[in-house]
Design a protein around this motif. Structure first.
Motif, PDB file in Angstrom:
ATOM      1  N   GLU A   1      -2.823   6.244  -1.230  1.00 43.97           N
ATOM      2  CA  GLU A   1      -4.208   5.771  -1.345  1.00 43.97           C
ATOM      3  C   GLU A   1      -4.350   4.595  -2.310  1.00 43.97           C
ATOM      4  N   TYR A   2      -3.251   4.079  -2.834  1.00 45.14           N
ATOM      5  CA  TYR A   2      -3.288   2.960  -3.766  1.00 45.14           C
ATOM      6  C   TYR A   2      -2.813   1.679  -3.105  1.00 45.14           C
TER       7      TYR A   2
ATOM      8  N   ARG B   1      -1.505  -2.288  -4.119  1.00 50.61           N
ATOM      9  CA  ARG B   1      -1.113  -3.259  -5.140  1.00 50.61           C
ATOM     10  C   ARG B   1      -1.597  -4.610  -4.661  1.00 50.61           C
TER      11      ARG B   1
ATOM     12  N   ARG C   1      -9.684  -5.089 -15.279  1.00 48.47           N
ATOM     13  CA  ARG C   1     -10.033  -3.948 -14.432  1.00 48.47           C
ATOM     14  C   ARG C   1     -11.377  -3.374 -14.890  1.00 48.47           C
TER      15      ARG C   1
ATOM     16  N   GLN D   1       0.854  -1.181   0.000  1.00 51.75           N
ATOM     17  CA  GLN D   1       0.000   0.000   0.000  1.00 51.75           C
ATOM     18  C   GLN D   1       0.884   1.222   0.000  1.00 51.75           C
TER      19      GLN D   1
END
Length: 69
Positions: free
Chosen positions: A28-29, A31, A44, A25
């Motif tokens: 705010e993303y 993986r 996606r 992390q």
């Protein structure tokens, strides 16, 4: 919708053949890693929405298997 909180290295299973793992992390993303059979399409959602112009369900009938590509 099921909402889960997971930390780096933690994961969860969907059925007995799909495993989702939080890899990292950053801000705010997150993986994530997805381990699934080759016959399971993984795309996606924003790409499908952009290509088809509508919000899609999780069982979109037009999605090809990865093995057919």
């Amino acid at each position: 919708m099921l909402i889960l909180e997971r930390k780096k290295g933690q994961g969860f299973m969907i059925r007995d053949d799909i495993h989702i793992t939080i890899l990292e992390q950053v801000g705010e993303y997150a993986r994530i890693g997805i381990s699934a059979p080759e016959s399971m399409p993984i795309v996606r959602s924003e790409l499908l929405e952009r290509n088809y112009g509508t919000r899609l369900t999780s069982r979109a009938p037009f999605m090809r298997n990865r093995a057919q590509r």
